[in-house]
Design a protein around this motif. Structure first.
Motif, PDB file in Angstrom:
ATOM      1  N   GLU A 244      -0.094   7.438  -4.492  1.00 46.56           N
ATOM      2  CA  GLU A 244      -1.284   6.388  -5.175  1.00 46.56           C
ATOM      3  C   GLU A 244      -1.612   7.286  -6.193  1.00 46.56           C
ATOM      4  O   GLU A 244      -1.774   7.209  -7.600  1.00 46.56           O
ATOM      5  CB  GLU A 244      -2.397   6.161  -4.497  1.00 46.56           C
ATOM      6  CG  GLU A 244      -2.107   4.907  -3.685  1.00 46.56           C
ATOM      7  CD  GLU A 244      -2.166   3.558  -4.076  1.00 46.56           C
ATOM      8  OE1 GLU A 244      -2.488   3.608  -5.339  1.00 46.56           O
ATOM      9  OE2 GLU A 244      -1.602   2.872  -3.683  1.00 46.56           O
ATOM     10  N   LYS A 245      -1.888   8.756  -6.124  1.00 44.09           N
ATOM     11  CA  LYS A 245      -2.136   9.704  -7.012  1.00 44.09           C
ATOM     12  C   LYS A 245      -1.099   9.687  -7.912  1.00 44.09           C
ATOM     13  O   LYS A 245      -1.280  10.094  -9.439  1.00 44.09           O
ATOM     14  CB  LYS A 245      -2.543  11.006  -6.594  1.00 44.09           C
ATOM     15  CG  LYS A 245      -3.896  10.880  -5.593  1.00 44.09           C
ATOM     16  CD  LYS A 245      -4.336  12.297  -5.061  1.00 44.09           C
ATOM     17  CE  LYS A 245      -5.568  12.211  -4.091  1.00 44.09           C
ATOM     18  NZ  LYS A 245      -5.877  13.582  -3.490  1.00 44.09           N
TER      19      LYS A 245
ATOM     20  N   THR B 114       1.048   7.690  -8.916  1.00 48.91           N
ATOM     21  CA  THR B 114       1.159   6.615  -9.725  1.00 48.91           C
ATOM     22  C   THR B 114       0.002   6.398 -10.569  1.00 48.91           C
ATOM     23  O   THR B 114       0.509   5.990 -12.002  1.00 48.91           O
ATOM     24  CB  THR B 114       1.024   5.113  -8.778  1.00 48.91           C
ATOM     25  OG1 THR B 114       2.024   5.230  -7.763  1.00 48.91           O
ATOM     26  CG2 THR B 114       0.940   3.908  -9.612  1.00 48.91           C
ATOM     27  N   ASP B 115      -0.957   7.044 -10.210  1.00 51.06           N
ATOM     28  CA  ASP B 115      -2.131   7.031 -11.585  1.00 51.06           C
ATOM     29  C   ASP B 115      -1.823   7.988 -12.505  1.00 51.06           C
ATOM     30  O   ASP B 115      -2.099   7.826 -13.716  1.00 51.06           O
ATOM     31  CB  ASP B 115      -3.360   7.547 -10.809  1.00 51.06           C
ATOM     32  CG  ASP B 115      -4.247   6.445  -9.819  1.00 51.06           C
ATOM     33  OD1 ASP B 115      -3.930   5.237 -10.067  1.00 51.06           O
ATOM     34  OD2 ASP B 115      -4.956   6.860  -8.864  1.00 51.06           O
TER      35      ASP B 115
ATOM     36  N   ARG C 214       1.059  -1.287   0.153  1.00 45.24           N
ATOM     37  CA  ARG C 214       0.026  -0.032  -0.057  1.00 45.24           C
ATOM     38  C   ARG C 214       0.868   1.281  -0.128  1.00 45.24           C
ATOM     39  O   ARG C 214       1.635   1.382   0.755  1.00 45.24           O
ATOM     40  CB  ARG C 214      -0.805  -0.145   1.339  1.00 45.24           C
ATOM     41  CG  ARG C 214      -1.570   1.064   1.412  1.00 45.24           C
ATOM     42  CD  ARG C 214      -3.089   0.925   0.738  1.00 45.24           C
ATOM     43  NE  ARG C 214      -4.050   2.044   0.893  1.00 45.24           N
ATOM     44  CZ  ARG C 214      -4.293   2.849   0.048  1.00 45.24           C
ATOM     45  NH1 ARG C 214      -4.179   2.686  -1.318  1.00 45.24           N
ATOM     46  NH2 ARG C 214      -5.230   3.748   0.428  1.00 45.24           N
ATOM     47  N   LEU C 215       0.518   1.967  -0.893  1.00 41.79           N
ATOM     48  CA  LEU C 215       1.226   3.508  -1.082  1.00 41.79           C
ATOM     49  C   LEU C 215       0.617   4.475  -0.254  1.00 41.79           C
ATOM     50  O   LEU C 215      -0.779   4.311  -0.167  1.00 41.79           O
ATOM     51  CB  LEU C 215       1.297   3.717  -2.415  1.00 41.79           C
ATOM     52  CG  LEU C 215       2.490   3.229  -3.184  1.00 41.79           C
ATOM     53  CD1 LEU C 215       2.420   3.356  -4.672  1.00 41.79           C
ATOM     54  CD2 LEU C 215       4.125   3.456  -2.597  1.00 41.79           C
TER      55      LEU C 215
ATOM     56  N   ASP D 152      -1.601   7.908   0.041  1.00 42.71           N
ATOM     57  CA  ASP D 152      -2.538   8.481  -0.996  1.00 42.71           C
ATOM     58  C   ASP D 152      -2.043   9.484  -2.151  1.00 42.71           C
ATOM     59  O   ASP D 152      -2.024   9.192  -3.240  1.00 42.71           O
ATOM     60  CB  ASP D 152      -3.669   9.025  -0.359  1.00 42.71           C
ATOM     61  CG  ASP D 152      -4.572   8.239   0.487  1.00 42.71           C
ATOM     62  OD1 ASP D 152      -4.600   7.081   0.183  1.00 42.71           O
ATOM     63  OD2 ASP D 152      -5.455   8.824   1.260  1.00 42.71           O
TER      64      ASP D 152
ATOM     65  N   THR E 167       0.711   6.416 -14.656  1.00 40.41           N
ATOM     66  CA  THR E 167       0.302   5.329 -15.511  1.00 40.41           C
ATOM     67  C   THR E 167      -0.301   5.920 -16.787  1.00 40.41           C
ATOM     68  O   THR E 167      -0.284   5.522 -17.807  1.00 40.41           O
ATOM     69  CB  THR E 167      -0.663   4.655 -14.593  1.00 40.41           C
ATOM     70  OG1 THR E 167       0.256   3.815 -13.528  1.00 40.41           O
ATOM     71  CG2 THR E 167      -1.236   3.436 -15.374  1.00 40.41           C
TER      72      THR E 167
ATOM     73  N   TYR F 201      10.126   4.589  -3.748  1.00 41.23           N
ATOM     74  CA  TYR F 201       9.685   5.158  -2.354  1.00 41.23           C
ATOM     75  C   TYR F 201      10.138   4.293  -1.307  1.00 41.23           C
ATOM     76  O   TYR F 201      10.445   4.687  -0.030  1.00 41.23           O
ATOM     77  CB  TYR F 201       7.934   4.752  -2.312  1.00 41.23           C
ATOM     78  CG  TYR F 201       7.153   5.144  -1.021  1.00 41.23           C
ATOM     79  CD1 TYR F 201       7.421   6.257  -0.351  1.00 41.23           C
ATOM     80  CD2 TYR F 201       6.903   3.974  -0.347  1.00 41.23           C
ATOM     81  CE1 TYR F 201       6.800   6.215   0.830  1.00 41.23           C
ATOM     82  CE2 TYR F 201       6.185   4.029   0.855  1.00 41.23           C
ATOM     83  CZ  TYR F 201       5.970   5.232   1.575  1.00 41.23           C
ATOM     84  OH  TYR F 201       5.545   5.302   2.645  1.00 41.23           O
TER      85      TYR F 201
ATOM     86  N   ARG G  68       3.729   1.109 -11.513  1.00 37.88           N
ATOM     87  CA  ARG G  68       3.695   1.079  -9.763  1.00 37.88           C
ATOM     88  C   ARG G  68       4.915   0.354  -9.107  1.00 37.88           C
ATOM     89  O   ARG G  68       5.244   0.846  -8.248  1.00 37.88           O
ATOM     90  CB  ARG G  68       2.427   0.036  -9.563  1.00 37.88           C
ATOM     91  CG  ARG G  68       2.357  -0.197  -8.177  1.00 37.88           C
ATOM     92  CD  ARG G  68       0.798  -0.932  -7.837  1.00 37.88           C
ATOM     93  NE  ARG G  68       0.680  -1.117  -6.571  1.00 37.88           N
ATOM     94  CZ  ARG G  68       0.360  -0.142  -5.458  1.00 37.88           C
ATOM     95  NH1 ARG G  68      -0.136   1.136  -6.010  1.00 37.88           N
ATOM     96  NH2 ARG G  68       0.053  -0.372  -4.346  1.00 37.88           N
TER      97      ARG G  68
END
Length: 85
Positions: free
Chosen positions: A15-16, A18-19, A9-10, A12, A22, A42, A35
């Motif tokens: 995660e944004k 990464t999105d 789990r990254l 938040d 991507t 990280y 990812r």
């Protein structure tokens, strides 16, 4: 790149990131590759005492690695295959 599992789990913010990366590299690299790059960048910073700059450093390092992958893909780099449709 390390073998990262789906359970990893990254935060938040990452995660944004990464999105975003991507989507930026959608035609060139799979989401899993992006990812993994973000996770690998990280990991060394995950326990930083001052976490304010961690997302910026991860983004910079991730972009550098992704640019290298796109420029000089190796045999182990799973590039996205172009579909005929």
């Amino acid at each position: 790149m390390s073998a990262n599992t789906a359970e990893t789990r990254l935060p938040d913010t990452l995660e944004k990131l990464t999105d975003h990366l991507t989507a930026l590299y959608a035609d060139l690299l799979t989401a899993a590759v992006v990812r993994d790059v973000v996770l690998d960048c990280y990991q060394p910073l995950s326990n930083a005492r001052i976490a304010a700059y961690v997302p910026i450093l991860v983004e910079h390092n991730s972009r550098t690695v992704l640019r290298r992958l796109v420029r000089r893909p190796g045999p182990m780099t799973p590039l996205r295959e172009k579909s005929d449709t």
